[in-house]
Design an enzyme around this catalytic site. Structure first.
Site, short mmCIF file in Angstrom:
data_model
loop_
_atom_site.label_atom_id
_atom_site.label_comp_id
_atom_site.label_asym_id
_atom_site.label_seq_id
_atom_site.Cartn_x
_atom_site.Cartn_y
_atom_site.Cartn_z
N HIS A 3 -28.19 -21.67 -55.61
CA HIS A 3 -27.72 -22.62 -56.62
C HIS A 3 -28.12 -24.05 -56.24
O HIS A 3 -28.57 -24.33 -55.14
CB HIS A 3 -26.20 -22.52 -56.79
CG HIS A 3 -25.42 -22.79 -55.54
ND1 HIS A 3 -25.20 -24.07 -55.06
CD2 HIS A 3 -24.79 -21.95 -54.68
CE1 HIS A 3 -24.46 -24.00 -53.95
NE2 HIS A 3 -24.21 -22.72 -53.70
N CYS A 57 -23.94 -19.74 -49.13
CA CYS A 57 -24.92 -19.72 -50.21
C CYS A 57 -26.18 -20.49 -49.83
O CYS A 57 -26.22 -21.20 -48.83
CB CYS A 57 -24.31 -20.34 -51.48
SG CYS A 57 -23.08 -19.30 -52.29
#
Length: 217
Positions: free
Chosen positions: A96, A112
């Site tokens: 992301h 992440c």
């Protein structure tokens, strides 16, 4: 029938009909946690490489081969403007954007893979769900990072590596899912007993050594 086949072959050879289009090669994403690079391939062709941020010491990025299974996009937030979710069995991880661009190039996330917002939007537009994502961490292999003590409740690539080893040695009967639960605990306790190690319930350096599980395996 033979005459029809001969006629069709002649037309194709003369270029009067287009040849069937080749199927597009699938995208593959390769992430090097140590070098902080995300590289996008299409088949064997390198499409683009991006600088990224990955997990902090206590929240490492999962290592392994995963698939993009879900996504969302919207207004600017901590995930930037878009998110590509991975099917990591022991937690919610994805690729992301970020509202902290200064963190790119460092160990900063909760596991992440962070990208600059424009880079994440570009990748989001290119790759479909089902795209394979290969995440590696330099010399550390599946362990993902230098050895750390593991205990019941932990979830990580290192837990999965230990489960695989315990399974190959006959101590663990479950599926290596990266979740240190009761089944893994029983296997760890059995291995510690077999190797005459103190019954502390941990995957510590003594057990890593006894199992022959090294950073370069």
């Amino acid at each position: 029938m033979k005459a029809c086949a001969f006629l069709l072959a002649s037309i194709l050879l003369l270029g009067l009909l287009p040849l069937p289009a080749r199927a597009e090669a699938p995208y593959i994403i390769h992430v090097d946690v140590e070098q902080k690079h995300l590289t996008l391939f299409r088949g064997e062709e390198l499409v683009k490489q991006y600088l990224i941020a990955t997990g902090a010491w206590d929240t490492p990025t999962p290592v392994g081969i995963f698939t993009i299974t879900h996504r969302f996009s919207g207004r600017m937030c901590g995930f930037g403007t878009c998110f590509l979710g991975l099917n990591v069995p022991w937690g919610n991880y994805g690729i992301h954007g970020t509202n902290r661009p200064e963190s790119i190039g460092s160990n900063a996330s909760h596991g992440c893979i962070r990208m600059r917002v424009a880079d994440a939007e570009e990748l989001y537009a290119l790759v479909p769900n089902g795209t394979r994502v290969v995440i590696e961490n330099g010399p550390y292999g599946e362990l993902g990072s230098p050895l750390r003590v593991l205990r019941n409740g932990d979830r990580s690539s290192a837990v999965r590596a230990v489960q695989r080893k315990l399974r190959s040695l006959g101590y663990y009967q479950g599926w290596p899912d990266g979740v240190f639960g009761d089944g893994t605990q029983r296997a760890v306790d059995a291995a510690r007993k077999a190797y005459h190690l103190p019954p502390n319930g941990l995957v510590d350096w003594a057990l890593y050594h006894a199992l022959g599980l090294t950073l370069f395996e």
